[in-house]
Design a protein around this motif. Structure first.
Motif, PDB file in Angstrom:
ATOM      1  N   SER A 149       0.828  -1.209   0.000  1.00  0.00           N
ATOM      2  CA  SER A 149       0.000   0.000   0.000  1.00  0.00           C
ATOM      3  C   SER A 149       0.860   1.256   0.000  1.00  0.00           C
ATOM      4  CB  SER A 149      -0.921   0.018   1.225  1.00  0.00           C
ATOM      5  OG  SER A 149      -1.754  -1.101   1.229  1.00  0.00           O
ATOM      6  N   VAL A 150       1.879   1.276   0.850  1.00  0.00           N
ATOM      7  CA  VAL A 150       2.767   2.448   0.923  1.00  0.00           C
ATOM      8  C   VAL A 150       3.462   2.661  -0.423  1.00  0.00           C
ATOM      9  CG1 VAL A 150       4.900   3.330   1.963  1.00  0.00           C
ATOM     10  CG2 VAL A 150       3.104   2.407   3.420  1.00  0.00           C
ATOM     11  N   MET A 151       3.927   1.570  -1.037  1.00  0.00           N
ATOM     12  CA  MET A 151       4.592   1.677  -2.338  1.00  0.00           C
ATOM     13  C   MET A 151       3.639   2.254  -3.385  1.00  0.00           C
ATOM     14  SD  MET A 151       6.126  -1.329  -4.787  1.00  0.00           S
ATOM     15  CE  MET A 151       4.497  -2.045  -5.056  1.00  0.00           C
ATOM     16  N   THR A 152       2.428   1.758  -3.424  1.00  0.00           N
ATOM     17  CA  THR A 152       1.451   2.204  -4.413  1.00  0.00           C
ATOM     18  C   THR A 152       1.082   3.671  -4.194  1.00  0.00           C
ATOM     19  OG1 THR A 152       0.572  -0.042  -4.501  1.00  0.00           O
ATOM     20  CG2 THR A 152      -0.808   1.696  -5.425  1.00  0.00           C
ATOM     21  N   ASN A 162       2.806  15.137  -8.077  1.00  0.00           N
ATOM     22  CA  ASN A 162       4.045  15.905  -7.909  1.00  0.00           C
ATOM     23  C   ASN A 162       4.387  16.220  -6.455  1.00  0.00           C
ATOM     24  OD1 ASN A 162       4.621  15.972 -10.671  1.00  0.00           O
ATOM     25  ND2 ASN A 162       3.289  17.741 -10.963  1.00  0.00           N
ATOM     26  N   VAL A 163       4.108  15.283  -5.555  1.00  0.00           N
ATOM     27  CA  VAL A 163       4.479  15.459  -4.149  1.00  0.00           C
ATOM     28  C   VAL A 163       5.993  15.292  -4.038  1.00  0.00           C
ATOM     29  CG1 VAL A 163       4.213  14.492  -1.821  1.00  0.00           C
ATOM     30  CG2 VAL A 163       2.239  14.668  -3.339  1.00  0.00           C
ATOM     31  N   SER A 164       6.609  16.127  -3.250  1.00  0.00           N
ATOM     32  CA  SER A 164       8.065  16.104  -3.090  1.00  0.00           C
ATOM     33  C   SER A 164       8.547  14.742  -2.587  1.00  0.00           C
ATOM     34  CB  SER A 164       8.478  17.190  -2.084  1.00  0.00           C
ATOM     35  OG  SER A 164       9.813  17.004  -1.679  1.00  0.00           O
ATOM     36  N   ALA A 165       9.681  14.299  -3.135  1.00  0.00           N
ATOM     37  CA  ALA A 165      10.272  13.026  -2.702  1.00  0.00           C
ATOM     38  C   ALA A 165      10.614  13.071  -1.213  1.00  0.00           C
ATOM     39  CB  ALA A 165      11.514  12.725  -3.528  1.00  0.00           C
ATOM     40  N   MET A 166      10.995  14.236  -0.707  1.00  0.00           N
ATOM     41  CA  MET A 166      11.336  14.363   0.712  1.00  0.00           C
ATOM     42  C   MET A 166      10.118  14.078   1.587  1.00  0.00           C
ATOM     43  SD  MET A 166      13.650  14.690   2.899  1.00  0.00           S
ATOM     44  CE  MET A 166      14.967  15.055   1.784  1.00  0.00           C
ATOM     45  N   VAL A 167       8.956  14.562   1.178  1.00  0.00           N
ATOM     46  CA  VAL A 167       7.724  14.298   1.924  1.00  0.00           C
ATOM     47  C   VAL A 167       7.438  12.802   1.934  1.00  0.00           C
ATOM     48  CG1 VAL A 167       5.213  14.661   1.942  1.00  0.00           C
ATOM     49  CG2 VAL A 167       6.747  16.582   1.475  1.00  0.00           C
ATOM     50  N   ILE A 168       7.631  12.150   0.790  1.00  0.00           N
ATOM     51  CA  ILE A 168       7.405  10.704   0.683  1.00  0.00           C
ATOM     52  C   ILE A 168       8.370   9.957   1.605  1.00  0.00           C
ATOM     53  CG2 ILE A 168       7.462   8.708  -0.872  1.00  0.00           C
ATOM     54  CD1 ILE A 168       5.182  10.593  -1.563  1.00  0.00           C
ATOM     55  N   VAL A 169       9.658  10.309   1.552  1.00  0.00           N
ATOM     56  CA  VAL A 169      10.669   9.618   2.368  1.00  0.00           C
ATOM     57  C   VAL A 169      10.376   9.801   3.855  1.00  0.00           C
ATOM     58  CG1 VAL A 169      13.114   9.645   3.037  1.00  0.00           C
ATOM     59  CG2 VAL A 169      12.484   9.662   0.629  1.00  0.00           C
ATOM     60  N   LEU A 170      10.071  11.028   4.265  1.00  0.00           N
ATOM     61  CA  LEU A 170       9.794  11.280   5.687  1.00  0.00           C
ATOM     62  C   LEU A 170       8.514  10.577   6.142  1.00  0.00           C
ATOM     63  CD1 LEU A 170      10.823  15.041   5.981  1.00  0.00           C
ATOM     64  CD2 LEU A 170      12.075  13.031   6.799  1.00  0.00           C
ATOM     65  N   SER A 171       7.517  10.533   5.276  1.00  0.00           N
ATOM     66  CA  SER A 171       6.280   9.819   5.606  1.00  0.00           C
ATOM     67  C   SER A 171       6.542   8.324   5.763  1.00  0.00           C
ATOM     68  CB  SER A 171       5.226  10.035   4.522  1.00  0.00           C
ATOM     69  OG  SER A 171       4.922  11.402   4.408  1.00  0.00           O
ATOM     70  N   CYS A 172       7.332   7.756   4.851  1.00  0.00           N
ATOM     71  CA  CYS A 172       7.682   6.330   4.944  1.00  0.00           C
ATOM     72  C   CYS A 172       8.494   6.050   6.212  1.00  0.00           C
ATOM     73  CB  CYS A 172       8.450   5.887   3.709  1.00  0.00           C
ATOM     74  SG  CYS A 172       7.432   5.839   2.219  1.00  0.00           S
ATOM     75  N   LEU A 173       9.373   6.971   6.561  1.00  0.00           N
ATOM     76  CA  LEU A 173      10.141   6.827   7.805  1.00  0.00           C
ATOM     77  C   LEU A 173       9.201   6.798   9.004  1.00  0.00           C
ATOM     78  CD1 LEU A 173      12.881   6.818   9.337  1.00  0.00           C
ATOM     79  CD2 LEU A 173      12.751   9.309   9.306  1.00  0.00           C
ATOM     80  N   ILE A 175       6.025   5.988   9.049  1.00  0.00           N
ATOM     81  CA  ILE A 175       5.242   4.744   9.012  1.00  0.00           C
ATOM     82  C   ILE A 175       6.091   3.577   9.513  1.00  0.00           C
ATOM     83  CG2 ILE A 175       4.138   3.069   7.463  1.00  0.00           C
ATOM     84  CD1 ILE A 175       3.269   5.534   5.757  1.00  0.00           C
ATOM     85  N   GLY A 176       7.350   3.519   9.089  1.00  0.00           N
ATOM     86  CA  GLY A 176       8.248   2.451   9.537  1.00  0.00           C
ATOM     87  C   GLY A 176       8.493   2.479  11.032  1.00  0.00           C
ATOM     88  N   VAL A 177       8.714   3.674  11.584  1.00  0.00           N
ATOM     89  CA  VAL A 177       8.922   3.805  13.029  1.00  0.00           C
ATOM     90  C   VAL A 177       7.659   3.405  13.782  1.00  0.00           C
ATOM     91  CG1 VAL A 177       9.310   5.485  14.885  1.00  0.00           C
ATOM     92  CG2 VAL A 177      10.764   5.519  12.856  1.00  0.00           C
ATOM     93  N   ALA A 178       6.497   3.846  13.293  1.00  0.00           N
ATOM     94  CA  ALA A 178       5.227   3.486  13.935  1.00  0.00           C
ATOM     95  C   ALA A 178       5.024   1.976  13.915  1.00  0.00           C
ATOM     96  CB  ALA A 178       4.064   4.191  13.244  1.00  0.00           C
ATOM     97  N   GLU A 179       5.306   1.342  12.775  1.00  0.00           N
ATOM     98  CA  GLU A 179       5.154  -0.119  12.680  1.00  0.00           C
ATOM     99  C   GLU A 179       6.092  -0.827  13.668  1.00  0.00           C
ATOM    100  OE1 GLU A 179       5.313  -3.747   9.449  1.00  0.00           O
ATOM    101  OE2 GLU A 179       6.716  -2.091   9.259  1.00  0.00           O
ATOM    102  N   MET A 180       7.324  -0.335  13.762  1.00  0.00           N
ATOM    103  CA  MET A 180       8.279  -0.936  14.689  1.00  0.00           C
ATOM    104  C   MET A 180       7.810  -0.800  16.134  1.00  0.00           C
ATOM    105  SD  MET A 180      12.243   0.052  15.448  1.00  0.00           S
ATOM    106  CE  MET A 180      11.732   1.505  16.346  1.00  0.00           C
ATOM    107  N   LEU A 181       7.335   0.390  16.502  1.00  0.00           N
ATOM    108  CA  LEU A 181       6.872   0.619  17.872  1.00  0.00           C
ATOM    109  C   LEU A 181       5.660  -0.239  18.199  1.00  0.00           C
ATOM    110  CD1 LEU A 181       7.332   4.491  18.136  1.00  0.00           C
ATOM    111  CD2 LEU A 181       8.762   2.703  19.161  1.00  0.00           C
TER     112      LEU A 181
END
Length: 193
Positions: A149-152, A162-173, A175-181
């Motif tokens: 889902s995140v990839m899609t 045209n969302v900034s790649a930085m916004v995507i990377v920080l959002s994925c970060l 999500i990853g931290v939330a999943e880990m916690l």
């Protein structure tokens, strides 16, 4: 230093030097070739570890090949390995850019070189497309709904909105931290029961 250590450092330098010297198109292209070299040919890493290295290299500041080289070199032989890998990766572009800067005007006005660079762009686009397909296939292979889902969503937001790649990377970060916690909390609750 043992001969075995020297051999590993030489292989590391040679691999990063050759990849950097003969790769046109930037970080996304070299990541695909690094995977082929370090996972398939040298078998120093497995597929999952190389994906992790790629993710860290892409989300860290600086050029992707240098970031990946630091991680690969450190993983293979500590700080000395990281320095050797970075030197191997940085040396070819430094020499090439230095030569080009001396002859910049002649390169810029030469029709043959301009045509060659245009043709290279098509090749680079194909290699980047290959990287995208391989990474997508690896994400789908995890069979994790969250990752797919995140990839899609990231693809749609980047390509169509045209969302900034930085916004995507920080959002994925995030999500990853939330999943880990959440995973750690679930393990803690399981341990208490």
């Amino acid at each position: 230093m043992h001969n075995k250590d020297k051999g590993i450092l030489w292989k590391l330098f040679k691999a990063t030097f050759m990849l950097s010297a003969f790769t046109f198109g930037g970080g996304f292209v070299i990541v695909s070739l690094m995977k082929k070299k370090f996972v398939e040919e040298l078998q120093w890493f497995d597929e999952e570890e190389m994906l992790d290295i790629t993710a860290i290299a892409q989300s860290s500041p600086g050029p992707i090949p240098i970031n990946a080289s630091v991680i690969i070199g450190y993983r293979m032989h500590g700080v000395l390995g990281a320095l050797v890998a970075v030197f191997g990766t940085a040396l070819p572009p430094m020499v090439i850019i230095s030569v080009i800067s001396v002859f910049y005007r002649q390169f810029r006005e030469n029709e043959i070189i301009a045509t060659a660079l245009q043709v290279m762009r098509a090749g680079v686009a194909a290699v980047i497309f290959d990287v995208v397909l391989r990474l997508a296939k690896n994400v789908i292979a995890t069979r994790r709904i969250l990752y797919i889902s995140v990839m899609t969503i990231a693809f749609v937001l980047t390509v169509f909105m045209n969302v900034s790649a930085m916004v995507i990377v920080l959002s994925c970060l995030a999500i990853g931290v939330a999943e880990m916690l959440i995973g750690l909390r679930a393990q803690k609750v399981e341990g208490e029961v």
